[in-house]
Design an enzyme around this catalytic site. Structure first.
Site, PDB file in Angstrom:
ATOM      1  CG  ASP A 163       6.748 -98.002  28.335  1.00 24.39           C
ATOM      2  OD1 ASP A 163       5.876 -98.121  27.671  1.00 24.39           O
ATOM      3  OD2 ASP A 163       7.789 -98.014  27.925  1.00 24.39           O
ATOM      4  CG  ASP A 186      12.215 -99.354  30.934  1.00 30.46           C
ATOM      5  OD1 ASP A 186      12.387 -98.218  31.396  1.00 30.46           O
ATOM      6  OD2 ASP A 186      12.525 -99.267  29.856  1.00 30.46           O
ATOM      7  CG  ASN A 195       8.659-101.478  28.772  1.00 29.76           C
ATOM      8  OD1 ASN A 195       9.930-102.030  28.623  1.00 29.76           O
ATOM      9  ND2 ASN A 195       8.785-101.283  29.271  1.00 29.76           N
ATOM     10  CB  THR A 242       5.381 -98.888  23.672  1.00 33.27           C
ATOM     11  OG1 THR A 242       6.262 -98.368  24.880  1.00 33.27           O
ATOM     12  CG2 THR A 242       4.934 -99.738  22.225  1.00 33.27           C
ATOM     13  CE  LYS A 263       7.918-100.897  25.756  1.00 34.13           C
ATOM     14  NZ  LYS A 263       8.297-100.412  24.415  1.00 34.13           N
TER      15      LYS A 263
END
Lengths: 406, 325
Positions: free
Chosen positions: B140, B158, B145, B175, B142
């Site tokens: 994840d 996260d 995070n 995402t 991005k």
């Protein structure tokens, strides 16, 4: 037509003004620049270098304070060269520092904070290998033409066209028929999404209700062969639109759990059966489970028509083949120039594995006898992903010797 | 038992301060340990929501992975000091990373210069190299995070979708703008997904927006599967070359996924001059230095309304699935 109008028309045509404007508008719409004026100036300077000679590109660029944004298109799926020649394709450009300087200047001059939103993560339900193995799929009987129509729709949809023949057939098998009459709501905006639909025949109208005004807008009308609700086969998200039948509609539906079970089941089964075969091949049998799984996933499907020569005796080989379905005939030429059949290969048989190891000439000619489906892997891909097989074998032999000595 | 662990055993041991970030299942708050005066960021998750949105397994896995990772104290990972729970909440006591969200810094800059983007990309390479060596995929990446520490180094946070995977896993997650094609195709995915997301992050840092955008997720996914990337003219050529190699659908050609692993990325023209060891020791000059008046200055974080969850969430009336974690 008055003289003035025809004169203007003549001018527009002669100077190709329409096309120029069209290309500018297209580029603007594509890039949606923050500063459209500066963007247009740069676009014209770059697209028409001859015509704009002497306009002082640098000064203009500084004055307009906008980056040049003429896009260059690449496809990430293209073959972008071998790793061995890593980045060599860009060695000709100016040094890294020089180009970064230019970029830094441009982006600094262009700061304009926009409202960016934090993006939420999404997630599908977890399927374990156990649940997948235990879940039964319900096959829905269909006529031949119905099945063909479904396959046609799936093959033309970007979310399904990657499926192999068997997966495609299995997905088609589990799709179930839904019949609706005029005004029926097939999907309601905001509801949980479970099914993907394709239209066998009939018309479906897609509406979006504005959350602010409550106004309902028709956004798309779908007919025979169209599909909607693809997001539902990936994860559960509230439906973004409502889909309503216009007249009688016949649909084929696919639910997310079945779709994911099929993909996971077939992928795992295919990998396992391939690994089982690889384990019986002397050059692979000492490799680790991870390596074997990787090789299995790297194999490419190759389909040959009856009579196709897959490899020719004496040629330098560079590919390894596993027979998946059908029969291949191996022949060897003998002293008098004729050839004799030396073997017939069927499902589970393999040939050409030596090509992954050395550039030795092929020992026999292999020809498809009837339609033949193989999995193949070439030496370059193998080396790129796994490293040289020779080194892997040496390592395995070393480890084997060590464990034997203990 | 570690005497410190005992003292971190309840939220009552902390003086809980302002909200630093919010998520679907709770929020992260600034907190000071009353006894030691040490500062932390406490992630507070509502059990009812975790159960409702079927995130129980993800949280268990996040806790286990953070616990394992925190033994190494990697400089670019937000480490966990302790975790505990009460009937309503799960608490994870994380080290406090005070420089603000990377997302906000990128948003304010609109896009980063080539040198800035390169500096952050290199740290993400080191993070993934470390995680992958432990068979952990992150899934994840991005800007949302990533955090900046007081000196301007990255820290990744996260680990909700992180997973220990030796070969491949199957659950679609991530995402939308950052999801790799093999994840969308549901055919199993492995460490390669992280290298794809690095390609998206580099693009977003340099272009200001990710390469595949659309108003609705299906539109984004169509673009990802079609695989056409448009590069702005200002995009550095070496950066473009690496971006293309990361945003390659063919896993036998994607950088990071081949025999040489991350070293293909570390040795590409864009990153080849990076001083990797000095970077890992945090011995380099950072391009963005967060403005801080003190170590408790939370002004680099955006302001969040505080009143929202003052009311305690209801206690889940079924058996507590978190009982034994």
């Amino acid at each position: 037509m008055s003289d003035i109008t025809s004169e203007l028309h003549k001018y527009l045509e002669e100077k190709n003004i329409n096309a120029i404007f069209l290309s500018i508008v297209e580029e603007i719409l594509h890039n949606k620049p923050e500063n459209p004026i500066g963007f247009m100036v740069n676009f014209i300077l770059e697209k028409y270098p001859e015509e704009t000679k002497g306009f002082g590109k640098q000064q203009l660029q500084e004055r307009t304070k906008a980056p040049s944004f003429v896009s260059t298109e690449v496809s990430s799926n293209d073959d972008i060269g071998e790793t061995d020649s890593e980045c060599s394709s860009v060695n000709t450009i100016e040094s890294d520092d020089a180009s970064s300087l230019l970029c830094d200047e441009l982006s600094i001059s262009e700061k304009s904070p926009v409202q960016k939103k934090r993006r939420e993560s999404v997630c599908a339900e977890q399927l374990t290998e156990v649940t997948v193995a235990e879940s039964e799929l319900k096959v829905i009987e269909k006529s031949e033409t119905e099945a063909a129509r479904i396959l046609y729709i799936l093959k033309n949809n970007v979310f399904f066209n990657h499926l192999d023949e068997y997966q495609m057939k299995t997905v088609q098998d589990v799709m179930f028929c839904v019949e609706r009459t005029d005004g029926d709501v097939i999907i309601k905006q905001g509801d949980d999404g479970d099914n993907f639909y394709c239209i066998d025949n009939g018309i479906v109208e897609i509406f979006i209700d504005s959350p602010k005004t409550g106004e309902r807008n028709l956004v798309r009308t779908c007919g025979d062969g169209d599909a909607f609700g693809e997001l539902a086969i990936m994860y559960n998200a509230p439906r973004a639109a409502s889909c309503i039948a216009k007249g009688n509609v016949r649909l084929w539906a696919l639910d997310r759990v079945s779709f994911n079970v099929i993909l996971m089941k077939t992928t795992i089964a295919k990998r396992k059966s391939t690994v089982d075969i690889l384990l019986n091949i002397p050059v692979f049998c000492l490799l680790t489970e991870f390596e074997l799984n990787t090789i299995a996933d790297t194999l490419q499907e190759a389909i040959f028509e009856d009579g196709t020569v897959i490899c020719k005796q004496g040629d330098r080989g560079d590919k390894f083949y596993l027979v998946h379905q059908g029969t291949a005939v191996c022949t060897k030429s003998v002293a008098d120039g004729t050839s004799v059949e030396v073997a017939r290969l069927s499902t589970g048989a393999y040939f050409g594995e030596i090509a992954l190891l050395t550039k030795q000439p092929r020992q026999a000619t292999v020809t498809a006898d009837g339609s033949l489906k193989c999995f193949s892997l070439d030496r370059r891909t193998f080396n790129r992903v796994m490293g040289p097989l020779r080194e892997m074998l040496m390592r395995s032999i070393d480890e084997y010797a060590k464990s034997d000595a203990q | 038992m570690d005497p410190l662990a005992l003292e971190y055993s309840s939220i009552a041991d902390f003086d809980v301060g302002v909200t630093l970030g919010t998520g679907s299942f709770g929020r992260v708050r600034f907190a000071t340990h009353i006894k030691t005066k040490e500062h932390f960021a406490v992630k507070i998750l509502r059990k009812v929501d975790l159960i409702k949105f079927r995130q129980v397994e993800h949280v268990k896995s996040e806790k286990a992975i953070l616990h394992a990772l925190s033994q190494d104290q990697h400089p670019f990972i937000v480490n966990m000091a302790a975790s505990f729970q009460d009937p309503c909440y799960i608490y994870m006591v994380m080290e406090c990373v005070i420089g603000g969200e990377f997302f906000s810094h990128l948003k304010n800059a609109r896009r980063f210069t080539n040198l800035t983007a390169r500096f952050f990309a290199a740290q993400v390479v080191l993070i993934f190299e470390h995680l992958h060596a432990k068979d952990i995929i992150y899934r994840d990446l991005k800007p949302e995070n990533l955090l900046l520490d007081k000196d301007g180094y990255l820290k990744i946070t996260d680990f909700g979708f992180a997973k220990i995977v030796s070969f491949k896993t199957y659950t679609l997650c991530g995402t939308p703008e950052y999801i790799a094609p093999e994840v969308l195709l549901n055919k199993g995915h492995g460490k390669g997904v992280d290298w794809w997301t690095l390609g998206i992050l580099i693009y977003e840092m340099l272009a200001g927006d990710p390469p595949f955008v659309d108003e609705d997720p299906v539109g984004i996914y169509r673009k990802i599967l079609t695989g056409k990337v448009h590069f702005p003219r200002t995009y550095d050529d070496y950066a473009k070359s690496l971006t293309k190699k990361l945003l390659t659908a063919d896993l036998t050609k994607r950088y990071g996924c081949m025999k040489r692993g991350a070293s293909d990325i570390k040795r590409c023209n864009w990153l080849v001059e990076t001083k990797w060891e000095a970077l890992l020791k945090r011995d380099l000059d950072t391009p963005i230095k967060p403005e801080l008046s003190s170590i408790t200055d939370t002004s680099n974080f955006e302001e969040y309304p505080e009143e929202i969850d003052i009311a305690k969430p209801p206690i889940y009336d079924g058996p507590d699935p978190f009982e034994n974690i």
